[in-house]
Design a protein around this motif. Structure first.
Motif, PDB file in Angstrom:
ATOM      1  N   GLU A  60       0.822  -1.210   0.000  1.00 58.04           N
ATOM      2  CA  GLU A  60       0.000   0.000   0.000  1.00 58.04           C
ATOM      3  C   GLU A  60       0.854   1.258   0.000  1.00 58.04           C
ATOM      4  OE1 GLU A  60      -4.269   0.944   1.882  1.00 58.04           O
ATOM      5  OE2 GLU A  60      -2.739   0.405   3.330  1.00 58.04           O
ATOM      6  N   THR A 113      -4.125  -0.096  -4.435  1.00 61.60           N
ATOM      7  CA  THR A 113      -5.177   0.584  -5.193  1.00 61.60           C
ATOM      8  C   THR A 113      -5.050   0.297  -6.683  1.00 61.60           C
ATOM      9  OG1 THR A 113      -3.794   2.575  -5.127  1.00 61.60           O
ATOM     10  CG2 THR A 113      -5.573   2.416  -3.537  1.00 61.60           C
ATOM     11  N   TRP A 165     -10.343   0.178  -3.259  1.00 59.82           N
ATOM     12  CA  TRP A 165      -9.670   0.330  -1.971  1.00 59.82           C
ATOM     13  C   TRP A 165      -9.423   1.791  -1.626  1.00 59.82           C
ATOM     14  CZ3 TRP A 165      -9.161  -3.440   1.438  1.00 59.82           C
ATOM     15  CH2 TRP A 165      -8.314  -3.252   2.534  1.00 59.82           C
ATOM     16  N   GLU A 166      -9.274   2.632  -2.639  1.00 61.86           N
ATOM     17  CA  GLU A 166      -8.932   4.029  -2.404  1.00 61.86           C
ATOM     18  C   GLU A 166      -9.969   4.727  -1.523  1.00 61.86           C
ATOM     19  OE1 GLU A 166      -7.053   7.587  -2.255  1.00 61.86           O
ATOM     20  OE2 GLU A 166      -6.253   5.676  -2.952  1.00 61.86           O
ATOM     21  N   VAL A 180     -11.723   3.535   0.942  1.00 59.53           N
ATOM     22  CA  VAL A 180     -11.684   3.159   2.360  1.00 59.53           C
ATOM     23  C   VAL A 180     -10.293   3.352   2.966  1.00 59.53           C
ATOM     24  CG1 VAL A 180     -13.577   1.526   2.155  1.00 59.53           C
ATOM     25  CG2 VAL A 180     -11.240   0.714   1.829  1.00 59.53           C
ATOM     26  N   ARG A 181      -9.316   3.682   2.168  1.00 58.29           N
ATOM     27  CA  ARG A 181      -7.950   3.842   2.668  1.00 58.29           C
ATOM     28  C   ARG A 181      -7.878   5.009   3.646  1.00 58.29           C
ATOM     29  NH1 ARG A 181      -3.653   6.785   1.377  1.00 58.29           N
ATOM     30  NH2 ARG A 181      -4.774   7.818  -0.307  1.00 58.29           N
ATOM     31  N   ASP A 224      -9.798   0.510   6.325  1.00 55.42           N
ATOM     32  CA  ASP A 224      -8.928  -0.383   5.562  1.00 55.42           C
ATOM     33  C   ASP A 224      -8.177  -1.348   6.465  1.00 55.42           C
ATOM     34  OD1 ASP A 224      -7.485   1.770   6.583  1.00 55.42           O
ATOM     35  OD2 ASP A 224      -6.085   1.879   4.906  1.00 55.42           O
ATOM     36  N   ARG A 225      -7.663  -0.865   7.602  1.00 52.18           N
ATOM     37  CA  ARG A 225      -6.947  -1.776   8.489  1.00 52.18           C
ATOM     38  C   ARG A 225      -7.913  -2.784   9.112  1.00 52.18           C
ATOM     39  NH1 ARG A 225      -2.196  -2.076  11.668  1.00 52.18           N
ATOM     40  NH2 ARG A 225      -2.295  -4.117  12.664  1.00 52.18           N
ATOM     41  N   ILE A 263     -16.284  -2.744   2.393  1.00 51.37           N
ATOM     42  CA  ILE A 263     -15.788  -1.924   1.285  1.00 51.37           C
ATOM     43  C   ILE A 263     -16.781  -0.833   0.902  1.00 51.37           C
ATOM     44  CG2 ILE A 263     -16.738  -3.319  -0.608  1.00 51.37           C
ATOM     45  CD1 ILE A 263     -13.135  -1.982  -0.496  1.00 51.37           C
TER      46      ILE A 263
END
Length: 815
Positions: free
Chosen positions: A404, A410, A416-417, A419-420, A434-435, A466
């Motif tokens: 990451e 991503t 994923w972006e 929730v990052r 994300d974690r 997500i």
């Protein structure tokens, strides 16, 4: 007014001029960030230099030195002034007089001062004994007086640091680890300490010290920018609070965000988390390199003696196609060609996680720079490598973070972006979104032997939240995303449908088990219809437990686990084709029967209060056992007002209700009538539990109306006013019309508070409804309670009447 004008004003008018110029600089909107910090440091430099000149200090043998953050020129609005008055030991009285003429004007202005007076030899000796002093001296900067004296100290301190680095760096690493243990990780905390938490400003300073040792260096890309962003946030925090604080409290985050021109507090936290993540990752890489260099230094002389000189070639052990282990890290093989092998990033990551080793920084950066994108759908090997990575347990976390950090995640999973680094403003959650997803996969890896399709379980764990990056119900949004991602990574249509179902209903089991009557056929039937198949139920059961365990300690317990297991057993029977019969009256235990008979015989409440001596179920390996609770059993002849009376008495005695069950208990054959049984788990807010006889006496008075519970609770609330804190969201009361065929289910979500169940019980009594059963639970600071209610004749409430009751409850909670 320009910076030059501000400085001149300070020079012309002394301390009061400096104070005015400082205030002007901090309040003008034109400058912020590094320019303002630099200007504030320059303004302070000029003022202090003027104080030295005005004191008539000697031209030689004495110098004023800025150290620490001030030495770096990083003055935030409320930063301490870290100063060292350096002297050659020639005239102690003159030096002491000069110190007084410097320190007192600083104190008179109310500025925080960290000061010392030392000779170069004393400074070096103190630095050798105190690592924090040595770190401050590494940033020493000359302000006034004898510049040669300052330069000599700087040269000596840097030489000492480099010579002592093999001994001092392990000490510095331990200091960082201890601080992280105390303060937590900045990238996950809702109220982080910008300086002390792991990934904060202290760690950034430690990385500068490592670089100054010439022993190792931190990855520089993005590090300076991350440090600048944290300093900008600290500046805004100082300006909005007017205090020298580094803790970003919840109630101040919106103001700080506005000061920085950010949309809201979530945008602020996300920026803080991103910066902390860069610093934390740089720290991980740097300390690994320090360890490698120190190990090599300790081994190499012996090898040279044995081999007769020369540098031995490092061993390279193959792990997978194009992937090898070298010196405790996973690197790419010399024959690897990322530009021709799009699966290599996932293969390298899976191999590293399986071996429990970190991915080397060079390997990750090479993969990020040269690897080709995967085709859509992914080839089977790519999907298998992702599943292998997710199923590797705890080592997955550091490998995922490495991918990451260089943007590979991503690139593989564009969704994923959203929730990052996304914060979760819920006290139950201990991680960012994300974690939390990765933690859920780590937990799910321990359950792969329980399910027939571990690949679907692991991918569902990765995707279950997500949808939190999108507006609306995250389970609904997540269902669509999960279906799309499943197709992209190569699952067939049937598997994609199962993944979508798991994501859509990942909260179904725990919410139903803790908030619904499991003896009601409608409850079990609704879950069976939503899940569809026994295999999906099996996966959902494992996902539910993994999700809860990854959320935080308040989200899972042996009690919740047993309720979920009971629900799964009932639903599994229905899916297997067993007929779902109307519930019969549950047979009471021997103790429940004894209490019920005694309550019926005496016409009053009977209770039993006992500590739980062992958890209802064994905790999972590696988990801390669930804290033991206290079980309170109360039997009361069926009558109005039981729920508010019991809840009110418990609140009066400062007993916190963890879980609560209320139901009508059948009496033994030959005994007419009914008794209400309350089976609650409670804990004392502080002190010891009250005696059962006192609880019963107050309960008798509450039921006959001679005890004014509302008045007593109001007096206590008035005596202990609420502390200032973040404003919780308003309570919400809803009706679940299809949740039961036998009663109307009203669900309450509110901030947990003393007397909450009492207020709810009174409101239900005032609404003229009968509570058939109640199911209360507490998750962190949130209470989620479900009440099965009927009209006076025992029938479900009409829709309009149910809505009126819900509104009445909501109004009672808002009052």
């Amino acid at each position: 007014m320009t910076g030059t004008d501000v400085t001149k004003e300070a020079e012309d008018s002394g301390p009061s001029g400096y104070a005015a110029a400082r205030l002007r600089l901090l309040t003008e909107g034109a400058r912020s960030g590094p320019p303002r910090r630099s200007a504030l440091a320059g303004l302070t430099d000029d003022w202090l230099s003027g104080l030295v000149a005005a004191a008539g200090g000697p031209a030689r043998g004495v110098s004023l030195v800025a150290v620490g953050g001030y030495g770096r020129g990083e003055l935030s609005p409320r930063s301490d002034l870290d100063l060292l008055l350096l002297h050659d030991g020639g005239d102690d009285e003159a030096v002491a007089a000069l110190a007084d003429r410097l320190w007192y004007p600083v104190w008179d202005l109310g500025l925080a001062l960290d000061h010392s007076v030392r000779t170069p030899a004393q400074a070096r000796k103190t630095a050798g004994e105190d690592l924090k002093v040595q770190l401050g001296l590494l940033d020493a900067r000359h302000l006034a007086g004898d510049a040669g004296l300052t330069a000599g100290l700087r040269t000596a301190v840097l030489a000492d640091w480099r010579n002592q680095a093999p001994r001092r760096l392990p000490e510095l690493r331990e200091l960082c680890a201890e601080r992280a243990e105390r303060q937590g990780e900045l990238q996950y905390l809702l109220e982080p300490d910008l300086k002390e938490a792991r990934g904060g400003l202290r760690d950034a300073t430690a990385l500068r010290a490592v670089a100054a040792s010439w022993l190792a260096d931190a990855p520089r890309e993005g590090l300076a920018d991350a440090r600048r962003r944290l300093l900008d946030v600290r500046d805004a925090l100082h300006l909005t609070t007017g205090r020298a604080t580094d803790r970003l409290a919840l109630q101040e985050q919106d103001q700080v965000a506005a000061e920085l021109g950010l949309l809201d507090a979530d945008a602020l936290l996300r920026q803080v988390y991103e910066a902390a993540r860069v610093i934390s990752y740089a720290g991980d890489v740097t300390w690994r390199e320090v360890g490698r260099v120190l190990r090599a230094r300790s081994v190499r002389p012996r090898l040279r003696a044995m081999l007769g000189g020369g540098k031995p070639a490092p061993e390279r052990s193959p792990l997978a196609e194009g992937v090898v282990e070298q010196d405790g890290e996973v690197v790419l093989a010399r024959t690897a060609r990322p530009e021709r092998d799009p699966v290599l990033p996932l293969r390298a990551a899976a191999a590293a996680a399986q071996a429990g080793l970190p991915l080397s920084l060079h390997a990750v950066r090479r993969l990020a720079a040269t690897a080709r994108p995967l085709p859509t759908p992914w080839p089977a090997e790519a999907r298998e490598q992702l599943v292998t990575l997710l199923g590797s347990g705890r080592p997955t976390v550091q490998v995922w973070e490495a991918l990451e950090a260089e943007g590979l995640i991503t690139r593989l999973l564009p969704d994923w972006e959203r929730v990052r680094c996304r914060p979760q403003r819920n006290a139950v959650h201990v991680w960012t979104v994300d974690r939390h997803l990765i933690e859920t996969a780590v937990r799910a890896a321990g359950f792969t032997r329980r399910v027939h399709r571990p690949d679907l379980l692991l991918v569902a764990a990765l995707l279950h939240d997500i949808g939190k990056g999108w507006p609306g119900d995250h389970s609904v949004a997540g269902e669509t995303i999960a279906r799309d991602v499943a197709a992209r990574i190569g699952f067939d249509r049937a598997d994609a449908a199962v993944l979508a179902t798991l994501v859509r209903h990942h909260l179904l089991l725990v919410e139903t088990a803790t908030r619904r009557d499991l003896d009601d056929p409608a409850t079990v039937r609704a879950v069976a219809e939503a899940v569809g198949t026994e295999h999906t139920l099996e996966l959902l059961h494992a996902l539910t437990e993994a999700d809860a365990l990854a959320t935080g300690p308040a989200a899972w317990s042996s009690w919740r686990g047993s309720l979920v297991a009971d629900l799964v057993k009932r639903v599994s029977a229905v899916l297997a084709g067993d007929p779902l019969e109307e519930p019969e009256a549950a047979a009471p235990t021997a103790e429940q029967e004894r209490l019920a008979v005694e309550a019926f015989r005496t016409g009053g409440p009977v209770l039993a209060l006992r500590a739980q001596t062992e958890p209802p179920a064994a905790p999972a390996p590696g988990d801390d056992p669930e804290p033991l609770g206290v079980e309170l059993l109360i039997a009361v002849p069926d009558q109005a007002g039981v729920l508010p009376a019991v809840a009110g008495v418990l609140a009066m005695h400062r007993l916190t209700v963890r879980t609560a069950e209320l139901r009508s208990l059948p009496l033994p054959d030959g005994v007419e009538g009914s008794v209400l049984l309350l089976d609650w788990r409670v804990a004392a807010e502080y002190g010891s539990l009250p005696q059962a006889v006192r609880l019963r006496a107050d309960l008798v008075r509450a039921l006959d109306g001679s005890l004014d519970i509302a008045g007593r609770l109001a007096e206590r609330d008035a005596a202990y006013p609420r502390r200032r804190g973040v404003e919780p969201p308003p309570p919400r009361v809803t009706v679940a019309p299809a949740a039961s065929r036998l009663a109307t289910v009203i669900e309450v979500r509110a901030q947990d508070a003393p007397g909450l169940l009492f207020r709810l019980g009174r409101a239900l009594e005032a609404a003229g409804v009968r509570v058939r059963s109640a199911h209360a639970s507490t998750l962190g600071s949130n209470a989620v309670d479900a009440f099965y209610v009927t009209g006076p004749e025992g029938a479900r409430l009409p829709g309009e009447e149910a809505g009126d009751v819900a509104r009445a409850l909501e109004e009672a909670l808002r009052a």
